[in-house]
Design an enzyme around this catalytic site. Sequence first.
Site, PDB file in Angstrom:
ATOM      1  N   CYS A 116      31.915  40.114  33.767  1.00 28.44           N
ATOM      2  CA  CYS A 116      31.663  38.710  34.112  1.00 28.44           C
ATOM      3  C   CYS A 116      31.119  37.827  32.987  1.00 28.44           C
ATOM      4  O   CYS A 116      31.645  36.736  32.763  1.00 28.44           O
ATOM      5  CB  CYS A 116      30.704  38.647  35.287  1.00 28.44           C
ATOM      6  N   THR A 145      35.220  34.361  40.923  1.00 25.98           N
ATOM      7  CA  THR A 145      34.632  33.328  40.073  1.00 25.98           C
ATOM      8  C   THR A 145      35.773  32.519  39.466  1.00 25.98           C
ATOM      9  O   THR A 145      36.656  33.080  38.817  1.00 25.98           O
ATOM     10  CB  THR A 145      33.796  33.979  38.954  1.00 25.98           C
ATOM     11  N   GLY A 183      35.278  42.579  46.439  1.00 25.16           N
ATOM     12  CA  GLY A 183      35.888  42.604  47.768  1.00 25.16           C
ATOM     13  C   GLY A 183      35.421  43.792  48.598  1.00 25.16           C
ATOM     14  O   GLY A 183      35.016  43.630  49.759  1.00 25.16           O
TER      15      GLY A 183
HETATM   16  N1  LIG Z   1      32.380  42.723  39.409  1.00 26.73           N
HETATM   17  C1  LIG Z   1      31.335  41.975  39.727  1.00 26.73           C
HETATM   18  O1  LIG Z   1      30.207  42.430  39.678  1.00 26.73           O
HETATM   19  C2  LIG Z   1      31.529  40.549  40.172  1.00 26.73           C
HETATM   20  C3  LIG Z   1      30.440  39.888  40.755  1.00 26.73           C
HETATM   21  C4  LIG Z   1      30.615  38.563  41.169  1.00 26.73           C
HETATM   22  C5  LIG Z   1      31.855  37.938  41.022  1.00 26.73           C
HETATM   23  N2  LIG Z   1      32.899  38.608  40.458  1.00 26.73           N
HETATM   24  C6  LIG Z   1      34.206  37.915  40.408  1.00 26.73           C
HETATM   25  O2  LIG Z   1      34.977  38.384  41.521  1.00 26.73           O
HETATM   26  C7  LIG Z   1      36.375  38.465  41.174  1.00 26.73           C
HETATM   27  C8  LIG Z   1      36.875  39.876  41.407  1.00 26.73           C
HETATM   28  O3  LIG Z   1      36.132  40.749  40.590  1.00 26.73           O
HETATM   29  P1  LIG Z   1      36.196  42.317  40.784  1.00 26.73           P
HETATM   30  O4  LIG Z   1      35.218  42.891  39.837  1.00 26.73           O
HETATM   31  O5  LIG Z   1      36.105  42.660  42.215  1.00 26.73           O
HETATM   32  O6  LIG Z   1      37.688  42.600  40.266  1.00 26.73           O
HETATM   33  P2  LIG Z   1      38.542  43.909  40.489  1.00 26.73           P
HETATM   34  O7  LIG Z   1      39.531  43.979  39.408  1.00 26.73           O
HETATM   35  O8  LIG Z   1      37.651  45.086  40.707  1.00 26.73           O
HETATM   36  O9  LIG Z   1      39.307  43.653  41.888  1.00 26.73           O
HETATM   37  C9  LIG Z   1      40.303  42.690  42.075  1.00 26.73           C
HETATM   38  C10 LIG Z   1      41.378  43.296  42.968  1.00 26.73           C
HETATM   39  O10 LIG Z   1      42.312  42.255  43.324  1.00 26.73           O
HETATM   40  C11 LIG Z   1      43.590  42.867  43.460  1.00 26.73           C
HETATM   41  N3  LIG Z   1      44.625  41.826  43.433  1.00 26.73           N
HETATM   42  C12 LIG Z   1      45.001  41.024  42.402  1.00 26.73           C
HETATM   43  N4  LIG Z   1      45.945  40.160  42.803  1.00 26.73           N
HETATM   44  C13 LIG Z   1      46.172  40.412  44.121  1.00 26.73           C
HETATM   45  C14 LIG Z   1      47.033  39.838  45.108  1.00 26.73           C
HETATM   46  N5  LIG Z   1      47.829  38.802  44.811  1.00 26.73           N
HETATM   47  N6  LIG Z   1      47.013  40.356  46.369  1.00 26.73           N
HETATM   48  C15 LIG Z   1      46.193  41.404  46.673  1.00 26.73           C
HETATM   49  N7  LIG Z   1      45.359  41.973  45.798  1.00 26.73           N
HETATM   50  C16 LIG Z   1      45.341  41.484  44.534  1.00 26.73           C
HETATM   51  C17 LIG Z   1      43.649  43.843  42.302  1.00 26.73           C
HETATM   52  O11 LIG Z   1      44.631  44.848  42.495  1.00 26.73           O
HETATM   53  C18 LIG Z   1      42.211  44.401  42.306  1.00 26.73           C
HETATM   54  O12 LIG Z   1      42.097  45.596  43.045  1.00 26.73           O
HETATM   55  C19 LIG Z   1      36.455  37.992  39.723  1.00 26.73           C
HETATM   56  O13 LIG Z   1      36.732  36.623  39.730  1.00 26.73           O
HETATM   57  C20 LIG Z   1      35.054  38.227  39.199  1.00 26.73           C
HETATM   58  O14 LIG Z   1      34.732  37.347  38.143  1.00 26.73           O
HETATM   59  C21 LIG Z   1      32.770  39.900  40.045  1.00 26.73           C
HETATM   60  O1  LIG Z   2      17.603  42.459  30.200  1.00 29.03           O
HETATM   61  C1  LIG Z   2      18.798  42.773  30.223  1.00 29.03           C
HETATM   62  C2  LIG Z   2      19.593  42.730  31.399  1.00 29.03           C
HETATM   63  C3  LIG Z   2      20.930  43.086  31.332  1.00 29.03           C
HETATM   64  N1  LIG Z   2      21.482  43.482  30.156  1.00 29.03           N
HETATM   65  C4  LIG Z   2      22.915  43.819  30.107  1.00 29.03           C
HETATM   66  O2  LIG Z   2      23.661  42.736  30.632  1.00 29.03           O
HETATM   67  C5  LIG Z   2      24.865  43.207  31.232  1.00 29.03           C
HETATM   68  C6  LIG Z   2      25.042  42.630  32.624  1.00 29.03           C
HETATM   69  O3  LIG Z   2      24.066  43.180  33.486  1.00 29.03           O
HETATM   70  P1  LIG Z   2      23.868  42.684  34.997  1.00 29.03           P
HETATM   71  O4  LIG Z   2      23.800  41.221  35.019  1.00 29.03           O
HETATM   72  O5  LIG Z   2      22.728  43.428  35.551  1.00 29.03           O
HETATM   73  O6  LIG Z   2      25.197  43.230  35.701  1.00 29.03           O
HETATM   74  P2  LIG Z   2      26.531  42.503  36.249  1.00 29.03           P
HETATM   75  O7  LIG Z   2      27.076  43.401  37.289  1.00 29.03           O
HETATM   76  O8  LIG Z   2      27.392  42.129  35.097  1.00 29.03           O
HETATM   77  O9  LIG Z   2      26.029  41.192  36.993  1.00 29.03           O
HETATM   78  C7  LIG Z   2      26.154  39.886  36.435  1.00 29.03           C
HETATM   79  O10 LIG Z   2      27.464  39.381  36.631  1.00 29.03           O
HETATM   80  C8  LIG Z   2      27.862  39.338  38.026  1.00 29.03           C
HETATM   81  C9  LIG Z   2      29.308  38.898  38.037  1.00 29.03           C
HETATM   82  O11 LIG Z   2      29.481  37.545  37.975  1.00 29.03           O
HETATM   83  C10 LIG Z   2      26.931  38.380  38.768  1.00 29.03           C
HETATM   84  O12 LIG Z   2      27.323  38.334  40.133  1.00 29.03           O
HETATM   85  C11 LIG Z   2      25.494  38.877  38.630  1.00 29.03           C
HETATM   86  O13 LIG Z   2      24.601  37.958  39.273  1.00 29.03           O
HETATM   87  C12 LIG Z   2      25.151  38.978  37.151  1.00 29.03           C
HETATM   88  O14 LIG Z   2      23.839  39.530  36.989  1.00 29.03           O
HETATM   89  C13 LIG Z   2      24.780  44.722  31.189  1.00 29.03           C
HETATM   90  O15 LIG Z   2      25.524  45.222  30.095  1.00 29.03           O
HETATM   91  C14 LIG Z   2      23.304  44.986  30.983  1.00 29.03           C
HETATM   92  O16 LIG Z   2      23.038  46.219  30.351  1.00 29.03           O
HETATM   93  C15 LIG Z   2      20.723  43.520  28.990  1.00 29.03           C
HETATM   94  O17 LIG Z   2      21.221  43.860  27.920  1.00 29.03           O
HETATM   95  N2  LIG Z   2      19.398  43.163  29.068  1.00 29.03           N
END
Ligand SMILES: NC(=O)c1ccc[n+]([C@@H]2O[C@H](COP(=O)([O-])OP(=O)(O)OC[C@H]3O[C@@H](n4cnc5c(N)ncnc54)[C@H](O)[C@@H]3O)[C@@H](O)[C@H]2O)c1
Ligand SMILES: O=c1ccn([C@@H]2O[C@H](COP(=O)(O)OP(=O)(O)O[C@H]3O[C@H](CO)[C@@H](O)[C@H](O)[C@H]3O)[C@@H](O)[C@H]2O)c(=O)[nH]1
Length: 480
Positions: free
Chosen positions: A272, A128, A13
């Site tokens: 994730c 997700t 977010g």
């Molecule tokens: N972290 C990543 O790299 C990543 C990338 C792509 C997708 N996602 C997906 O995005 C989603 C969020 O991930 P994130 O890493 O940002 O999680 P996060 O825990 O960092 O953030 C989620 C936030 O939502 C808040 N929240 C929960 N319920 C709420 C409500 N009812 N009203 C207002 N706020 C509320 C929480 O307090 C928290 O701050 C997940 O579904 C995750 O799988 C994460």
């Molecule tokens: O060759 C590689 C690449 C990555 N990793 C590990 O895999 C994990 C995930 O890495 P990375 O995918 O780069 O980071 P994330 O932030 O978890 O991102 C993944 O998860 C996100 C949440 O869904 C998606 O949005 C992204 O596209 C997807 O890459 C980490 O522990 C890395 O160290 C390895 O061990 N070997």
Amino acid sequence: MVKICCIGAGYVGGPTMAVIALKCPSIEVVVVDISVTRITAWNSDKLTIYEPGLEDVVKKCRGVNLFFSTDTEKHISEADIVFVSVNTPTKTRGLGAGKAPDLTYWESAARMIADVAKSDKIMVEKSTVPVKTAEAIEMILTHNSKGINFQILSNPEFLSEGTAIQDLFYPDRVLIGGRETPGGQKAIETLKEVYSHWVPEDRIITTNLWSAELSKLVANAFLAQRISSVNAISALCEATGADVTEVAHVVGKNTRIGPKFLNASVGFGGSCFQKDILNLVYICECNGLPEVAHYWKQVVKINDYQKTRFVNRVVASMFNTVSGKKIAILGFAFKKDTGDTRETPAIDVCKGLLGDKAKISIYDPQVTEDQIQRDLTMNKFDWDHPIHLQPMSPSAVKQVTVTWDAYEATKGAHGICILTEWDEFKQLDYKKIYDNMQKPAFLFDGRNVVDPEKLREIGFIVYSIGKPLNAWLKHIPVVA
Ligand SMILES: NC(=O)c1ccc[n+]([C@@H]2O[C@H](COP(=O)([O-])OP(=O)(O)OC[C@H]3O[C@@H](n4cnc5c(N)ncnc54)[C@H](O)[C@@H]3O)[C@@H](O)[C@H]2O)c1
Ligand SMILES: O=c1ccn([C@@H]2O[C@H](COP(=O)(O)OP(=O)(O)O[C@H]3O[C@H](CO)[C@@H](O)[C@H](O)[C@H]3O)[C@@H](O)[C@H]2O)c(=O)[nH]1
């Protein structure tokens, strides 16, 4: 002025909305969260998350067209587009425990939107979620709609932590799924217009809702599968004398395979991959596809195997016990350039070593002692709930110390484990480290960041994932 509200000020977010605000000066963006601490941090000089480039973007827009607030109701009711980016943790109890996502936070966000909305809105799934979630959300919204029209879109996020800002500036693709009705198509166009401010048209893909929801899970499953594949091969390399880096290089030269994401490691971490694969497995099971579920489950199993194999390698090499020995852990975050520790392999490795009574000294440039202690005491999946709902750590793990200096962490240690690929670990003075360690000095490189030959010349006994073994290690059987 179009107004966007995003529910959930987390790793997704916060950065996504900051970039939308930067690229779309004509749009007002408000990010709301139930966590007061998080919102306070977003409004301060010390942002709630560490992400290269994020601070610059936030500083440029905050107070101009980007706001962080706890006044959820007000901002949802005023918004034209509401993104939902809340946690979707794995369920810990009840139906589907250990696999299915817990949609509590999602449902409460949807109910809140239905309660406070006074005008038509587009609701965007940013979190997700399992395929078909939009159908459930539609049901909640339409049953409480008071005549208001809601359109649901799926717009999953593909950013990776550590490179989030670059990923958001130059995405491989932006995916928008919607209903194939005139209303659905109009909503798709509205969201497309937002991204068109900076994303080239040919990178914005539109699909039906279910394809968009499913594509996100599948993309993560494919990425994780690559890592488990190369990690499985790393075990075979160690058994045969092949070098996994060379094998991955050769395999990746095939343009149909490609060179990226083939680094063998101690295992993948992050919030994730595991969660999303378990989710996929559960969906397959629910749809009567046990063979498909079994296939994807193996990706997680190999990841668990790799972490266990690493711990066993450490213990077996150090004369079958680490009891009372000081083991230095370099790197605790799940990857470099982030302070995020969710599902980091370091947790499993540390727990494994603690199980064998090691004394652990940890250094990570971005992770605090408090976070590490929480991680080592929390139960599986508890970490994925909003911070204020997570259990407090009852008591610190006494055998663990945390320092802000790699030389301090390794001083007097019997062994070192490198668990995150921070660039600075390549530049350390390993001669100085060796001189201050107990002998024989062991180094276990879970990320292949050091040159094993150079370290062996210094005197270290070195284990590098998937690389030819030291003479000493060759004869030690390791059972994972
Ligand atoms: N972290 C990543 O790299 C990543 C990338 C792509 C997708 N996602 C997906 O995005 C989603 C969020 O991930 P994130 O890493 O940002 O999680 P996060 O825990 O960092 O953030 C989620 C936030 O939502 C808040 N929240 C929960 N319920 C709420 C409500 N009812 N009203 C207002 N706020 C509320 C929480 O307090 C928290 O701050 C997940 O579904 C995750 O799988 C994460
Ligand atoms: O060759 C590689 C690449 C990555 N990793 C590990 O895999 C994990 C995930 O890495 P990375 O995918 O780069 O980071 P994330 O932030 O978890 O991102 C993944 O998860 C996100 C949440 O869904 C998606 O949005 C992204 O596209 C997807 O890459 C980490 O522990 C890395 O160290 C390895 O061990 N070997």
